[in-house]
Scaffold this motif. Structure first.
Motif, PDB file in Angstrom:
ATOM      1  N   GLN A  30      10.055  -4.208  12.653  1.00 35.36           N
ATOM      2  CA  GLN A  30      11.000  -4.605  11.602  1.00 35.36           C
ATOM      3  C   GLN A  30      10.390  -4.542  10.202  1.00 35.36           C
ATOM      4  O   GLN A  30      11.113  -4.608   9.211  1.00 35.36           O
ATOM      5  N   ALA A  31       9.071  -4.449  10.122  1.00 36.33           N
ATOM      6  CA  ALA A  31       8.402  -4.416   8.814  1.00 36.33           C
ATOM      7  C   ALA A  31       8.868  -3.199   8.023  1.00 36.33           C
ATOM      8  O   ALA A  31       8.972  -2.093   8.547  1.00 36.33           O
ATOM      9  N   LEU A  32       9.147  -3.403   6.745  1.00 33.61           N
ATOM     10  CA  LEU A  32       9.678  -2.343   5.884  1.00 33.61           C
ATOM     11  C   LEU A  32       8.544  -1.736   5.056  1.00 33.61           C
ATOM     12  O   LEU A  32       8.009  -2.375   4.149  1.00 33.61           O
ATOM     13  N   TYR A  33       8.174  -0.514   5.390  1.00 28.91           N
ATOM     14  CA  TYR A  33       7.174   0.232   4.628  1.00 28.91           C
ATOM     15  C   TYR A  33       7.897   1.099   3.597  1.00 28.91           C
ATOM     16  O   TYR A  33       9.115   1.276   3.637  1.00 28.91           O
ATOM     17  N   SER A  34       7.138   1.661   2.682  1.00 29.14           N
ATOM     18  CA  SER A  34       7.763   2.396   1.575  1.00 29.14           C
ATOM     19  C   SER A  34       8.539   3.619   2.052  1.00 29.14           C
ATOM     20  O   SER A  34       9.523   4.015   1.427  1.00 29.14           O
ATOM     21  N   ASP A  35       8.123   4.230   3.146  1.00 28.86           N
ATOM     22  CA  ASP A  35       8.859   5.395   3.653  1.00 28.86           C
ATOM     23  C   ASP A  35      10.120   4.990   4.405  1.00 28.86           C
ATOM     24  O   ASP A  35      10.967   5.832   4.708  1.00 28.86           O
ATOM     25  N   GLU A 263       5.505  -3.307   2.594  1.00 32.11           N
ATOM     26  CA  GLU A 263       4.307  -3.346   3.430  1.00 32.11           C
ATOM     27  C   GLU A 263       3.374  -2.189   3.056  1.00 32.11           C
ATOM     28  O   GLU A 263       3.824  -1.097   2.719  1.00 32.11           O
ATOM     29  N   VAL A 264       2.075  -2.435   3.136  1.00 32.82           N
ATOM     30  CA  VAL A 264       1.092  -1.426   2.771  1.00 32.82           C
ATOM     31  C   VAL A 264       0.415  -0.916   4.044  1.00 32.82           C
ATOM     32  O   VAL A 264      -0.207  -1.684   4.781  1.00 32.82           O
TER      33      VAL A 264
END
Length: 314
Positions: A30-35, A263-264
């Motif tokens: 569920q974590a939202l990364y930049s892509d 998220e990084v």
């Protein structure tokens, strides 16, 4: 009266196994990364980069790219504000020269390294943007390159960046050379120490430019709305620092900029600086639509966050 020393079982966190606040989102996907980030009606951007290590830009012809169906905007360095050298304290990132950051984000008169950004394109999809970038014609005047730090510091070396005035990381830089900075560290009475020493060991070390090679590339989405407010969604190690840099480079009040850190996926210090946001912002301003730029792996290695080549004498 001295306070009694705390024993390991007296601590609330040390010695325990606390639950990671981001753990559940990451293991469940569920974590939202930049892509993973998308906005309605969003455009996709690509960047044209210099194939030369050192060259003067004589002219840029963007007409063929602008005429391609699906292309919504093209930008070049001359459209960006002229930013002079100015030091900005970025905390953990040290003192940063805004003029150097601006020159690095997109070339204006001269390219300073292989991979230096020359132009940006925003299009309906990534494939059209890639095709449009390849249609831009740049006339370069090739100049002598400088390929290692010893050559860069030598007397009479070719000057790559005429206005070179770098920032500093942790320690203040002591001396600026045409293509490099010199830092000397010492402590105590050196001659007395040498006189009393049983052994004196002296070594010289040379290190090439090296990159951290984080898994996630640099990816950013920027929306510049009609009220002159800029919203940025990106993987960054310093949201407030990025906001300050973007405000200075684009000459926009900092209060008009909002940076949302996602998220990084790996950084190691390489995502404290700004690379893509000014180009994405300019393309968004010209189109009145959000623009997303995602770098390929080769672009990351050529054009972002490497550690400089060094010569060290100890």
């Amino acid at each position: 009266m001295n306070k009694p020393e705390k024993l390991p079982n007296d601590f609330d966190v040390i010695g325990t196994r606390p639950t990671r606040p981001d753990g559940l989102d990451k293991v469940t996907g569920q974590a939202l990364y930049s892509d993973d980030f998308f906005l309605p009606n969003m455009l996709h951007g690509r960047i044209l980069r210099s194939p030369h290590a050192h060259a003067r830009i004589k002219s840029i012809d963007t007409s063929a790219a602008e005429a391609l169906a699906g292309v919504r905007a093209v930008c070049v360095g001359s459209e960006f504000p002229v930013v002079d050298n100015k030091m900005l304290d970025e905390g953990s990132a040290g003192l940063i020269n805004i003029g150097e950051v601006a020159a690095n984000c997109i070339a204006r008169d001269k390219v300073l390294y292989d991979g230096h950004a020359v132009a940006g394109v925003a299009a309906d999809n990534l494939h059209i943007a890639e095709e449009a970038v390849n249609l831009i014609k740049v006339d370069y005047e090739l100049l002598p390159p400088v390929m290692d730090v010893r050559t860069a510091m030598a007397d009479g070396a070719t000057v790559i960046h005429e206005k070179f005035f770098p920032g500093s990381f942790i320690f203040p830089t002591e001396e600026f050379l045409p293509n490099a900075s010199r830092l000397q560290l010492g402590n105590g009475d050196l001659e007395k120490g040498f006189a009393e020493a049983d052994f004196i060991i002296e070594r010289e070390f040379t290190a090439d430019t090296i990159h951290q090679g984080y898994i996630e590339s640099h990816i950013t989405t920027v929306n510049w709305d009609d009220n002159n407010n800029i919203s940025v969604w990106t993987a960054t190690q310093g949201a407030f620092g990025l906001r300050a840099l973007l405000a200075e480079v684009m000459t926009v009040p900092m209060g008009n900029i909002k940076v949302v850190p996602l998220e990084v996926g790996g950084a190691f210090g390489g995502k404290e600086r700004m690379y893509l946001e000014p180009i994405a912002a300019m393309l968004s301003k010209k189109t009145s639509r959000a623009v997303k730029i995602a770098l390929r792996r080769d672009e990351v290695l050529r054009a972002t966050g490497p550690s400089s080549g060094t010569y060290i004498k100890a």
